[in-house]
Structure formats: structure tokens, C-alpha cells
Design an enzyme around this catalytic site. Structure first.
Site, PDB file in Angstrom:
ATOM      1  N   MET A  93       0.801  -1.221   0.000  1.00 21.44           N
ATOM      2  CA  MET A  93       0.000   0.000   0.000  1.00 21.44           C
ATOM      3  C   MET A  93       0.839   1.279   0.000  1.00 21.44           C
ATOM      4  O   MET A  93       0.581   2.198   0.783  1.00 21.44           O
ATOM      5  CB  MET A  93      -0.962  -0.034   1.196  1.00 21.44           C
ATOM      6  CG  MET A  93      -1.928  -1.192   1.124  1.00 21.44           C
ATOM      7  SD  MET A  93      -2.846  -1.206  -0.448  1.00 21.44           S
ATOM      8  CE  MET A  93      -4.037  -2.490  -0.145  1.00 21.44           C
ATOM      9  N   ARG A  94       1.831   1.321  -0.864  1.00 25.00           N
ATOM     10  CA  ARG A  94       2.656   2.531  -1.000  1.00 25.00           C
ATOM     11  C   ARG A  94       2.915   2.799  -2.473  1.00 25.00           C
ATOM     12  O   ARG A  94       2.982   1.853  -3.257  1.00 25.00           O
ATOM     13  CB  ARG A  94       4.040   2.300  -0.366  1.00 25.00           C
ATOM     14  CG  ARG A  94       4.108   2.690   1.031  1.00 25.00           C
ATOM     15  CD  ARG A  94       5.382   2.202   1.691  1.00 25.00           C
ATOM     16  NE  ARG A  94       5.027   1.956   3.053  1.00 25.00           N
ATOM     17  CZ  ARG A  94       4.862   2.919   3.953  1.00 25.00           C
ATOM     18  NH1 ARG A  94       5.126   4.166   3.652  1.00 25.00           N
ATOM     19  NH2 ARG A  94       4.467   2.636   5.165  1.00 25.00           N
ATOM     20  N   HIS A 112      -4.673  -4.751  -8.565  1.00 24.94           N
ATOM     21  CA  HIS A 112      -5.605  -3.804  -7.949  1.00 24.94           C
ATOM     22  C   HIS A 112      -7.029  -4.353  -8.064  1.00 24.94           C
ATOM     23  O   HIS A 112      -7.399  -4.874  -9.115  1.00 24.94           O
ATOM     24  CB  HIS A 112      -5.500  -2.439  -8.654  1.00 24.94           C
ATOM     25  CG  HIS A 112      -6.381  -1.413  -8.037  1.00 24.94           C
ATOM     26  ND1 HIS A 112      -6.115  -0.848  -6.804  1.00 24.94           N
ATOM     27  CD2 HIS A 112      -7.568  -0.885  -8.443  1.00 24.94           C
ATOM     28  CE1 HIS A 112      -7.077  -0.001  -6.494  1.00 24.94           C
ATOM     29  NE2 HIS A 112      -7.980  -0.007  -7.467  1.00 24.94           N
TER      30      HIS A 112
HETATM   31  C1  GAR Z   1      -5.925  -7.124  -2.709  1.00 26.61           C
HETATM   32  O1  GAR Z   1      -7.316  -7.061  -2.897  1.00 26.61           O
HETATM   33  C2  GAR Z   1      -5.198  -6.213  -3.679  1.00 26.61           C
HETATM   34  O2  GAR Z   1      -5.794  -6.167  -4.948  1.00 26.61           O
HETATM   35  C3  GAR Z   1      -5.314  -4.885  -2.978  1.00 26.61           C
HETATM   36  O3  GAR Z   1      -5.067  -5.191  -1.631  1.00 26.61           O
HETATM   37  C4  GAR Z   1      -5.531  -6.508  -1.360  1.00 26.61           C
HETATM   38  C5  GAR Z   1      -4.411  -7.277  -0.698  1.00 26.61           C
HETATM   39  O4  GAR Z   1      -4.839  -8.546  -0.330  1.00 26.61           O
HETATM   40  N1  GAR Z   1      -4.364  -3.923  -3.512  1.00 26.61           N
HETATM   41  C6  GAR Z   1      -4.649  -2.624  -3.651  1.00 26.61           C
HETATM   42  O5  GAR Z   1      -5.701  -2.125  -3.290  1.00 26.61           O
HETATM   43  C7  GAR Z   1      -3.566  -1.797  -4.301  1.00 26.61           C
HETATM   44  N2  GAR Z   1      -4.029  -0.479  -4.567  1.00 26.61           N
HETATM   45  P1  GAR Z   1      -3.793  -9.666   0.041  1.00 26.61           P
HETATM   46  O6  GAR Z   1      -2.832  -9.030   1.045  1.00 26.61           O
HETATM   47  O7  GAR Z   1      -4.614 -10.747   0.683  1.00 26.61           O
HETATM   48  O8  GAR Z   1      -3.091 -10.104  -1.229  1.00 26.61           O
END
Ligand code: GAR
Length: 221
Positions: A93-94, A112
């Protein structure tokens, strides 16, 4: 296996996408090796997954670096030290800064939970529910320094019901994330992704292979 691709994974939390990649590697269907997991959050559950699968991991504290660029330089150094060829953001998240982008040109992927360029940033699923869209999904793309921007590799679509909660939609999208992320890495490993004019061409791929549409919601009245 010949030509194993060396991966470095960046994560901030749960790490279910990291797990999906581990599972495909262990099943022998992804010709890659995870050289290092880096987390920016000491409590990230992704670390437990790394321990369980004997994967090298590192917590890099963003507050310990004097600047954001210094943080990403330190990260690039650790990844290069271990021979990483492709950097995979799995719930990281960076916003990636120049030192890492320069160290891995066209070699950083992100996933995403929305059909980009719609709903970038945090809570893509909540944004989709709030806007009442009928279709959402997930996107794997090359990282270019923006927030969830960069050339798109694969997308998967899922239906959205007006009755969906954010959690229900997130779960439906996550299942597709776990399918398309390993697939995108496989295409990269096979040398089939080519970036030209901000878009990705996939050699040997029919257009309809680079998106997946989930089965419909069913017999809801
Ligand atoms: C996932 O849904 C990914 O797509 C999202 O964070 C979640 C992580 O889940 N990423 C974003 O929102 C990026 N902007 P995980 O840690 O179980 O893989």
C-alpha cells in the site's frame, strides 16, 4: 526447472495474493522462485506465510529511512542482492518511487481490486459498490510511479449486485485476483509481455485470453 524467474514480493498485510503465487510455484505450474518477501509493516500476516514456506523475508521500516526515495533505494538494494528479476506488489500500500522503478524497468507488477483506470487507490471495491457499477473486477499492470497506473496486462471481470456489500464484492474479486496474478507472472516469465506506447502486447495470446469473465450471479430474482 530451466529458466526459473526470481521474484521479490512486496506486501503490507494479509498476503493472500502472495499465497496464491506460492501455491502455483509449489504445484509446479509457475516457473519461478521467491527470493525475498519485503513488508513495510511489522505485523503483516504475509510474514507468517513466508515462515511457513521457508521463504526469506525482511521488514523494512519506512520510518527508519530519511526520505521516501531512500526507503525505495534500500529496498532495491536488498532485491538486487538476491538476484530478483521481477518485483511483485501483493497488497503493498505505498506508491513506488523512482529508485526502485529505475532498478527494475518494466519489471514491477501490481494487482488492484478494480477495473482500472476506474477506482484506483484505497478501497476499490467500496468505490465500485458506492457508484452502483454493474461490473467490476481486478487488474494486473506494470507499475509506473503513479497510483495504480501503468500498462495493463490482464483484467478479470465480476458482476456486481446492487445488494452487494463491500465484503461480498471483495471476496468475489479476490478469487479472480488469485487466478490472474500467477497467470500474469507466468506470461512475464515466458517473455511474452511487451510494452509499447503505454500498452502491453502479449505474444501468442488471443485478445479474449487476456480477460476473464466470472460466471453470472445466478438465479437471483
Ligand atoms: C488485494 O485485494 C489487492 O488487490 C489490494 O489489496 C488486497 C491485498 O490482499 N491492492 C490494492 O488495493 C492496491 N491499490 P492480500 O494481502 O490478501 O493479497
Amino acid at each position: 526447472m530451466a529458466n526459473m524467474l526470481n521474484l521479490g514480493i512486496l506486501a503490507s498485510g494479509r498476503g493472500s495474493n502472495f499465497q496464491a503465487i506460492i501455491d502455483e510455484i509449489e504445484a509446479g505450474s509457475l516457473p519461478a522462485a521467491i527470493k525475498l518477501l519485503i513488508v513495510d509493516n511489522a505485523g503483516a500476516y504475509a510474514v507468517e506465510r513466508a515462515k511457513k514456506h521457508a521463504i526469506d523475508y525482511l521488514y523494512l521500516d519506512p520510518k527508519a529511512s530519511p526520505t521516501k526515495d531512500a526507503y525505495f533505494s534500500a529496498m532495491a538494494l536488498e532485491l538486487k542482492k538476491r538476484g530478483v528479476e521481477l518485483v511483485v506488489l501483493a497488497g503493498f500500500m505505498r506508491i513506488v518511487r523512482k529508485p526502485l522503478l529505475d532498478a527494475f524497468p518494466n519489471s514491477i507488477l501490481n494487482i488492484h481490486p478494480a477495473l482500472l483506470p476506474s477506482f484506483p487507490g484505497l478501497h476499490g471495491q467500496e468505490q465500485a459498490v458506492r457508484h452502483g457499477v454493474r461490473i467490476s473486477g481486478c487488474t494486473v499492470h506494470f507499475v509506473d510511479g503513479g497510483m495504480d497506473t501503468g500498462p495493463i496486462i490482464i483484467q478479470a471481470a465480476v458482476p456486481v449486485s446492487p445488494a452487494d456489500t463491500e465484503d461480498e464484492l471483495s471476496e468475489r474479486i479476490l478469487k479472480m485476483e488469485h487466478r490472474i496474478y500467477p497467470e500474469a507472472i507466468r506470461l512475464y516469465a515466458e517473455g511474452r509481455l511487451h510494452v509499447a506506447d503505454g500498452a502491453v502486447e502479449i505474444s501468442g495470446y488471443e485478445m479474449h485470453d487476456s480477460y476473464i469473465v466470472n460466471p453470472p450471479l445466478g438465479n437471483r430474482k
